[in-house]
Design a protein around this motif. Structure first.
Motif, short mmCIF file in Angstrom:
data_model
loop_
_atom_site.label_atom_id
_atom_site.label_comp_id
_atom_site.label_asym_id
_atom_site.label_seq_id
_atom_site.Cartn_x
_atom_site.Cartn_y
_atom_site.Cartn_z
N CYS A 227 -4.57 6.16 -7.35
CA CYS A 227 -5.01 6.94 -6.18
C CYS A 227 -3.82 7.78 -5.66
O CYS A 227 -3.96 8.99 -5.43
N GLY A 228 -2.67 7.13 -5.52
CA GLY A 228 -1.48 7.84 -5.04
C GLY A 228 -1.06 8.93 -6.01
O GLY A 228 -0.77 10.06 -5.62
N VAL A 229 -1.04 8.59 -7.30
CA VAL A 229 -0.62 9.56 -8.32
C VAL A 229 -1.56 10.77 -8.32
O VAL A 229 -1.11 11.93 -8.35
N ALA A 230 -2.86 10.50 -8.26
CA ALA A 230 -3.85 11.60 -8.28
C ALA A 230 -3.69 12.47 -7.04
O ALA A 230 -3.75 13.71 -7.13
N ALA A 231 -3.44 11.83 -5.89
CA ALA A 231 -3.23 12.61 -4.66
C ALA A 231 -2.00 13.50 -4.82
O ALA A 231 -2.00 14.66 -4.40
N GLY A 232 -0.96 12.95 -5.45
CA GLY A 232 0.25 13.73 -5.69
C GLY A 232 0.00 14.91 -6.60
O GLY A 232 0.46 16.02 -6.35
N PHE A 233 -0.77 14.69 -7.66
CA PHE A 233 -1.11 15.79 -8.58
C PHE A 233 -1.94 16.85 -7.86
O PHE A 233 -1.74 18.05 -8.07
N ALA B 109 0.83 -1.20 0.00
CA ALA B 109 0.00 0.00 0.00
C ALA B 109 0.87 1.25 0.00
O ALA B 109 0.61 2.22 -0.73
N MET B 110 1.92 1.22 0.81
CA MET B 110 2.83 2.38 0.88
C MET B 110 3.45 2.65 -0.49
O MET B 110 3.53 3.79 -0.94
N THR B 111 3.86 1.58 -1.16
CA THR B 111 4.50 1.76 -2.48
C THR B 111 3.50 2.33 -3.47
O THR B 111 3.84 3.21 -4.27
N CYS B 112 2.27 1.85 -3.43
CA CYS B 112 1.23 2.41 -4.31
C CYS B 112 1.10 3.91 -4.06
O CYS B 112 1.11 4.72 -4.99
N LEU B 113 0.99 4.28 -2.78
CA LEU B 113 0.74 5.68 -2.44
C LEU B 113 1.97 6.55 -2.65
O LEU B 113 1.85 7.77 -2.82
N PHE B 114 3.15 5.95 -2.66
CA PHE B 114 4.36 6.73 -2.94
C PHE B 114 4.38 7.24 -4.39
O PHE B 114 5.22 8.05 -4.75
N GLN C 96 5.04 3.83 -11.89
CA GLN C 96 4.77 3.39 -10.53
C GLN C 96 4.10 2.01 -10.51
O GLN C 96 4.38 1.19 -9.63
N PHE C 97 3.25 1.76 -11.48
CA PHE C 97 2.61 0.44 -11.54
C PHE C 97 3.66 -0.64 -11.82
O PHE C 97 3.62 -1.74 -11.25
N ALA C 98 4.61 -0.29 -12.68
CA ALA C 98 5.71 -1.23 -12.96
C ALA C 98 6.52 -1.48 -11.68
O ALA C 98 6.92 -2.61 -11.40
N ASN C 99 6.74 -0.42 -10.91
CA ASN C 99 7.46 -0.56 -9.64
C ASN C 99 6.73 -1.53 -8.71
O ASN C 99 7.35 -2.37 -8.05
N ILE C 100 5.41 -1.38 -8.66
CA ILE C 100 4.60 -2.25 -7.79
C ILE C 100 4.73 -3.71 -8.25
O ILE C 100 4.89 -4.61 -7.44
#
Lengths: 310, 368
Positions: free
Chosen positions: B262-268, B176-181, B226-230
Motif C-alpha cells: 500500500c505504501g509503495v503503491a502510494a509512493g509510485f 504502520a508508519m514503517t509500512c507506509l514509509f 521494505q518488507f524486509a525492513n518491516i
C-alpha cells in the motif's frame, strides 16, 4: 534510414519544431547544429517516440516509430544531454544494466560490457561509483551506457557539455571510430568546431526549423563571406573606413572599440594584399593581421542575423 | 526481469538515506517509545499476572491452567498473600476457585477487564466445561483455550477501536508508519521511471524493455526491501524490546505485506505526478505521520476519538487498518476485525497499485 517530414511540435503558444524536415542516410555522421532552444533535443525526443507531436511523420529504418517499436529501439543507442546513470551502481554495473535492457544473453553481454569499458577508457574506474568520477569520466560512462549494445544508430545529444579538452578530444575520436565501425551517428551540439571536425553532413537549426544543410564546404559556399580579414591595434577615421569598404570584393567592415578591424570579403584574389596596400599607403600602424575562411558561425550569422553562440 | 530486479534491490540497499528513514529511524523510534513507556508496561503486553486462591473448584482451576502462559501469568497463593500481591500491584486480579468462581481486582484498566471477561467466559460455558471435565479431564485444557479465543466477550471492552493501552497504540502505529514509509522509496523509483521527470527515466524509456517489466521490477524490488525492513523491525520489537506479538503472529505477515505494498503503491502514484521531488517526499512524510497520529502513535486516545466522531477515517486510513489488524491478532485475537482490516487494506492497496500503474505506464509525453 531516418525520415522526418513536416514535424510540428508546440508547447502551448511556443512552437518548438516548425515544419521540421530531416533525412539521414546510413553510415553518415549528421550534425544537428543550433543555439540552445533551437529545437535539437525536441527533435531527438520526437524521433525516439518520447514526445507527442502535433503534426508530421517519422520513420526509422523504414518503419513508423512508436513507443512500442521495440525492435527499432533495439537498434538505437542514446547518449542523453544530462548524464543518466545510477549513482548507487559502479561503472561496470551501470554499463551492464543498460546493455542488459537491449541484450538478454549473459555471455554476449559480458563481452559487450568489457568492450564498452575498453572503448571509453574506463578500465581503471570499473569499480567506482559515478560520484567519484570527474566530469569527463562521467561523460564517458554516459556514452558507454549508450553504445555498449553496439547499436546501428547512435544519437548523441550534446555529449561534450562541461567536459575538459582532453576528454572532449577522446569523445570526438571515439564517435568517429564508432562511425568507422558501421554506426550511423546523429550528433547534436552548439559547438560549431566539434560539428565541423567530425560531421560528414550538417543541419543548422533555428527556431525549430532546418535553415540549411550540407557538408561544411557546401554550407560555407551558401554565404557571401569567403574570407574575413582581421587587423588588430588599428585606428581609422570614418573616411578611411569608408574607403576600405569600397575596395573590390569587400562588403562589410566593422571596427571594434578595442581597435580591431574586421573586413568581410566575397570570393576574390588578393583581398588581403589590397587591404594592406591601402593601410601602407595611408601610413597607418597596426598589430597582428590574419585572414580566415568563413566559419559555421559566419554561416549562421549570415542566414539568421545573429551569432550561433547567442 | 530477474536481472532488473536484482539491480534495483542493489541500488535501494546502497541508498543510505532511504535505509535510514525506512529501517533505522523506526528502530530508533521504537527504542525511544520503549524508554518512554518503561519496560514494566511493555511486559504487561505479554501476560496478565493473576493470582488464584484454590477453593476446590477443580474444573475452574483446570480452565485457568489452560490459560497460564497463554494469556495469564498465574500464581497460586493463599488469600492473604494474594491480597498483598494485588495491593502491591504484582498481580492484576485474584481468582477465587470456589463453587461459584469470583474475581477481585484493584483497577479498571484493560488487564482487569480482560480478567473479568475470562471469568464471564467461563461462567457462560460453565455447563459445557463441567461436562467435558467429567468425561475427559485432559480435554478441559483445550476447551478452556477455545473458550478464551471466543471473541464476542472481547468486543465488550473494545469500544470503538480503543485499547486503552498507550504503549501498544504507539508501537503498532509505528509498524504502520514503517509500512507506509515504503512510499519514500516508491517516489524515488517512480521518478526514475517517468521520462518527463528524469534523464535516467528518459534513457530507460527508449530501450526495447517493455514498460510493464520496468515498472514491475521496480515495484517488486522496493516492496522486497521494505518488507524486509518491516520484518527486521518486528524481530527487534519482539526479541529486542520484548513486545509480544501473540501466538497467532504469522497472521501479522499478510498485514505487513499489504501495508508495505500500500505504501509503495502510494509512493509510485505520488512519484508519477509532476510535483517537485522535495514536495513529494514532504507529502509522504507529512501524510504518513498525520495518518499515524490519527491511529494513535503520538496520543493513545486519538484512534478512539476518530472512531467516535469520524469512524470512516479509521476504515479508510491504511495506518489505522494496519494498527487495528495488529491489535486484532496480538491482543484481542479477534478474527472478524482482523479480516475486516485485511480486506479493507487489500482493497485500498489494489486501488492504489492500479492507479500507480496507470500513472506510470505512460510512454509518450507532452513535454520533457
Amino acid at each position: 534510414m531516418i525520415h522526418i517530414k513536416n514535424l510540428v511540435k508546440r508547447y502551448g503558444q511556443l512552437t518548438a519544431l516548425d515544419h521540421f524536415d530531416l533525412d539521414i542516410q546510413e553510415g553518415e555522421i549528421l550534425g544537428l547544429l543550433g543555439p540552445n532552444g533551437s529545437g535539437k533535443t525536441t527533435a531527438i525526443n520526437c524521433l525516439l517516440a518520447l514526445l507527442k507531436y502535433d503534426k508530421g511523420e517519422i520513420t526509422v529504418f523504414g518503419q513508423k516509430m512508436c513507443p512500442d517499436s521495440y525492435e527499432l529501439k533495439r537498434q538505437i543507442g542514446i547518449v542523453p544531454q544530462n548524464v543518466a546513470v545510477f549513482d548507487q551502481m559502479t561503472v561496470s554495473e551501470n554499463i551492464d544494466y543498460f546493455c542488459g535492457l537491449y541484450v538478454t544473453d549473459k555471455g554476449k553481454r559480458k563481452e559487450l560490457v568489457e568492450d564498452a569499458i575498453r572503448f571509453t577508457g574506463l578500465e581503471d574506474y570499473r569499480k567506482m561509483t559515478p560520484k567519484k568520477l570527474s566530469g569527463g569520466l562521467l561523460r564517458r560512462l554516459n556514452i558507454a551506457c549508450g553504445i555498449a549494445h553496439r547499436p546501428r544508430l547512435i544519437i548523441l545529444d550534446e555529449p561534450t557539455v562541461a567536459v575538459d579538452p582532453q576528454s572532449r578530444n577522446r569523445i570526438l575520436e571515439g564517435i568517429v571510430e564508432l562511425n568507422r565501425n558501421g554506426a550511423t551517428v546523429i550528433y547534436t551540439s552548439h559547438y560549431m568546431e566539434e560539428v565541423e571536425q567530425i560531421c560528414s553532413r550538417i543541419v543548422i537549426m533555428d527556431h525549430g526549423r532546418a535553415i540549411a544543410s550540407g557538408t561544411t564546404d557546401e554550407l560555407k559556399q551558401m554565404i557571401r563571406t569567403a574570407e574575413t580579414v582581421t587587423i588588430e591595434g588599428i585606428s581609422l577615421t570614418e573616411q578611411q573606413l569608408q574607403t576600405i569598404r569600397e575596395l573590390p570584393h569587400v562588403f562589410q567592415t566593422e571596427l571594434s572599440q578595442e581597435h580591431t578591424l574586421s573586413v568581410k570579403c566575397t570570393s576574390g584574389r588578393h583581398n588581403l594584399v589590397r587591404i594592406l596596400s591601402y593601410l601602407q599607403e595611408q601610413e597607418l600602424t597596426f598589430g597582428r593581421v590574419y585572414s580566415a575562411p568563413p566559419t559555421l558561425n559566419d554561416v549562421f550569422l549570415e542566414i539568421t542575423g545573429k551569432e550561433l553562440r547567442d | 526481469m530477474g536481472r532488473l530486479y536484482r539491480y534495483n534491490v542493489l541500488q535501494i540497499l546502497r541508498n543510505r538515506a532511504d535505509l535510514f528513514w525506512t529501517l533505522v529511524f523506526p528502530i530508533i523510534m521504537a527504542t525511544l517509545f520503549y524508554i518512554t513507556f518503561g519496560s514494566s508496561q511493555i511486559e504487561n503486553m505479554k501476560l496478565i499476572p493473576a493470582a488464584v486462591v484454590e477453593g476446590g473448584n477443580q474444573i475452574f482451576e483446570a480452565f485457568l491452567d489452560g490459560l497460564d502462559g497463554e494469556v495469564l501469568a498465574l500464581s497460586r497463593m493463599d488469600d492473604k498473600a494474594a491480597q498483598k500481591a494485588l495491593k502491591d500491584g504484582k498481580v492484576n486480579g485474584i481468582f477465587y476457585s470456589e463453587g461459584d468462581p469470583s474475581l477481585a481486582v484493584a483497577g479498571t484498566q484493560i488487564n482487569e477487564s480482560i480478567l473479568e471477561m475470562l471469568l464471564n467466559g467461563y461462567r457462560q460455558n460453565q455447563g459445557l466445561a463441567e461436562m467435558i471435565g467429567a468425561k475427559n479431564p485432559l480435554g478441559l485444557i483445550k476447551a478452556s483455550k477455545q473458550m478464551a479465543e471466543q471473541t464476542d466477550f472481547i468486543e465488550a471492552v473494545d469500544a470503538g477501536g480503543s485499547t486503552q493501552d498507550s504503549a501498544l497504540d504507539s508501537f503498532f502505529s509505528l509498524v504502520a508508519m514503517t509500512c507506509l514509509f515504503g512510499a519514500l522509496m516508491g517516489v524515488e523509483s517512480a521518478i526514475k521511471l517517468r521520462a518527463d521527470q528524469s534523464a535516467l527515466a528518459a534513457r530507460r524509456s527508449v530501450t526495447p524493455t517493455q514498460r510493464f517489466r520496468l515498472i514491475a521490477s521496480e515495484m517488486l524490488a522496493v516492496f522486497t526491501v521494505q518488507f524486509a525492513n518491516i520484518c527486521i523491525l518486528l524481530l527487534y520489537l519482539h526479541f529486542g524490546l520484548g513486545i509480544g506479538m501473540g501466538r497467532r503472529w504469522p497472521l501479522l505477515l499478510p498485514v505487513c505485506a499489504l501495508g508495505t505494498l500500500c505504501g509503495v503503491a502510494a509512493g509510485f502514484f505520488l512519484g508519477g505526478t509532476r510535483l517537485k521531488e522535495g514536495i513529494k517526499i514532504g507529502l509522504v512524510i507529512a501524510g504518513t505521520l498525520f495518518l499515524c497520529f490519527l491511529s494513535g502513535m503520538m496520543y493513545s486516545g486519538m484512534k478512539a476519538e476518530v472512531e467516535r466522531f469520524a469512524p470512516i477515517v479509521n476504515r479508510l486510513s491504511p495506518a489505522a487498518l494496519i494498527a487495528d489488524a495488529f491489535y486484532s491478532v496480538s491482543v484481542y485475537e479477534n478474527s472478524y476485525r482482523y479480516g475486516r482490516s485485511l480486506i479493507l487494506l487489500a482493497l485500498i492497496t489494489i486501488l492504489l497499485t492500479a492507479a500507480a500503474y496507470l500513472r506510470m505506464r505512460r510512454e509518450r509525453y507532452d513535454s520533457i
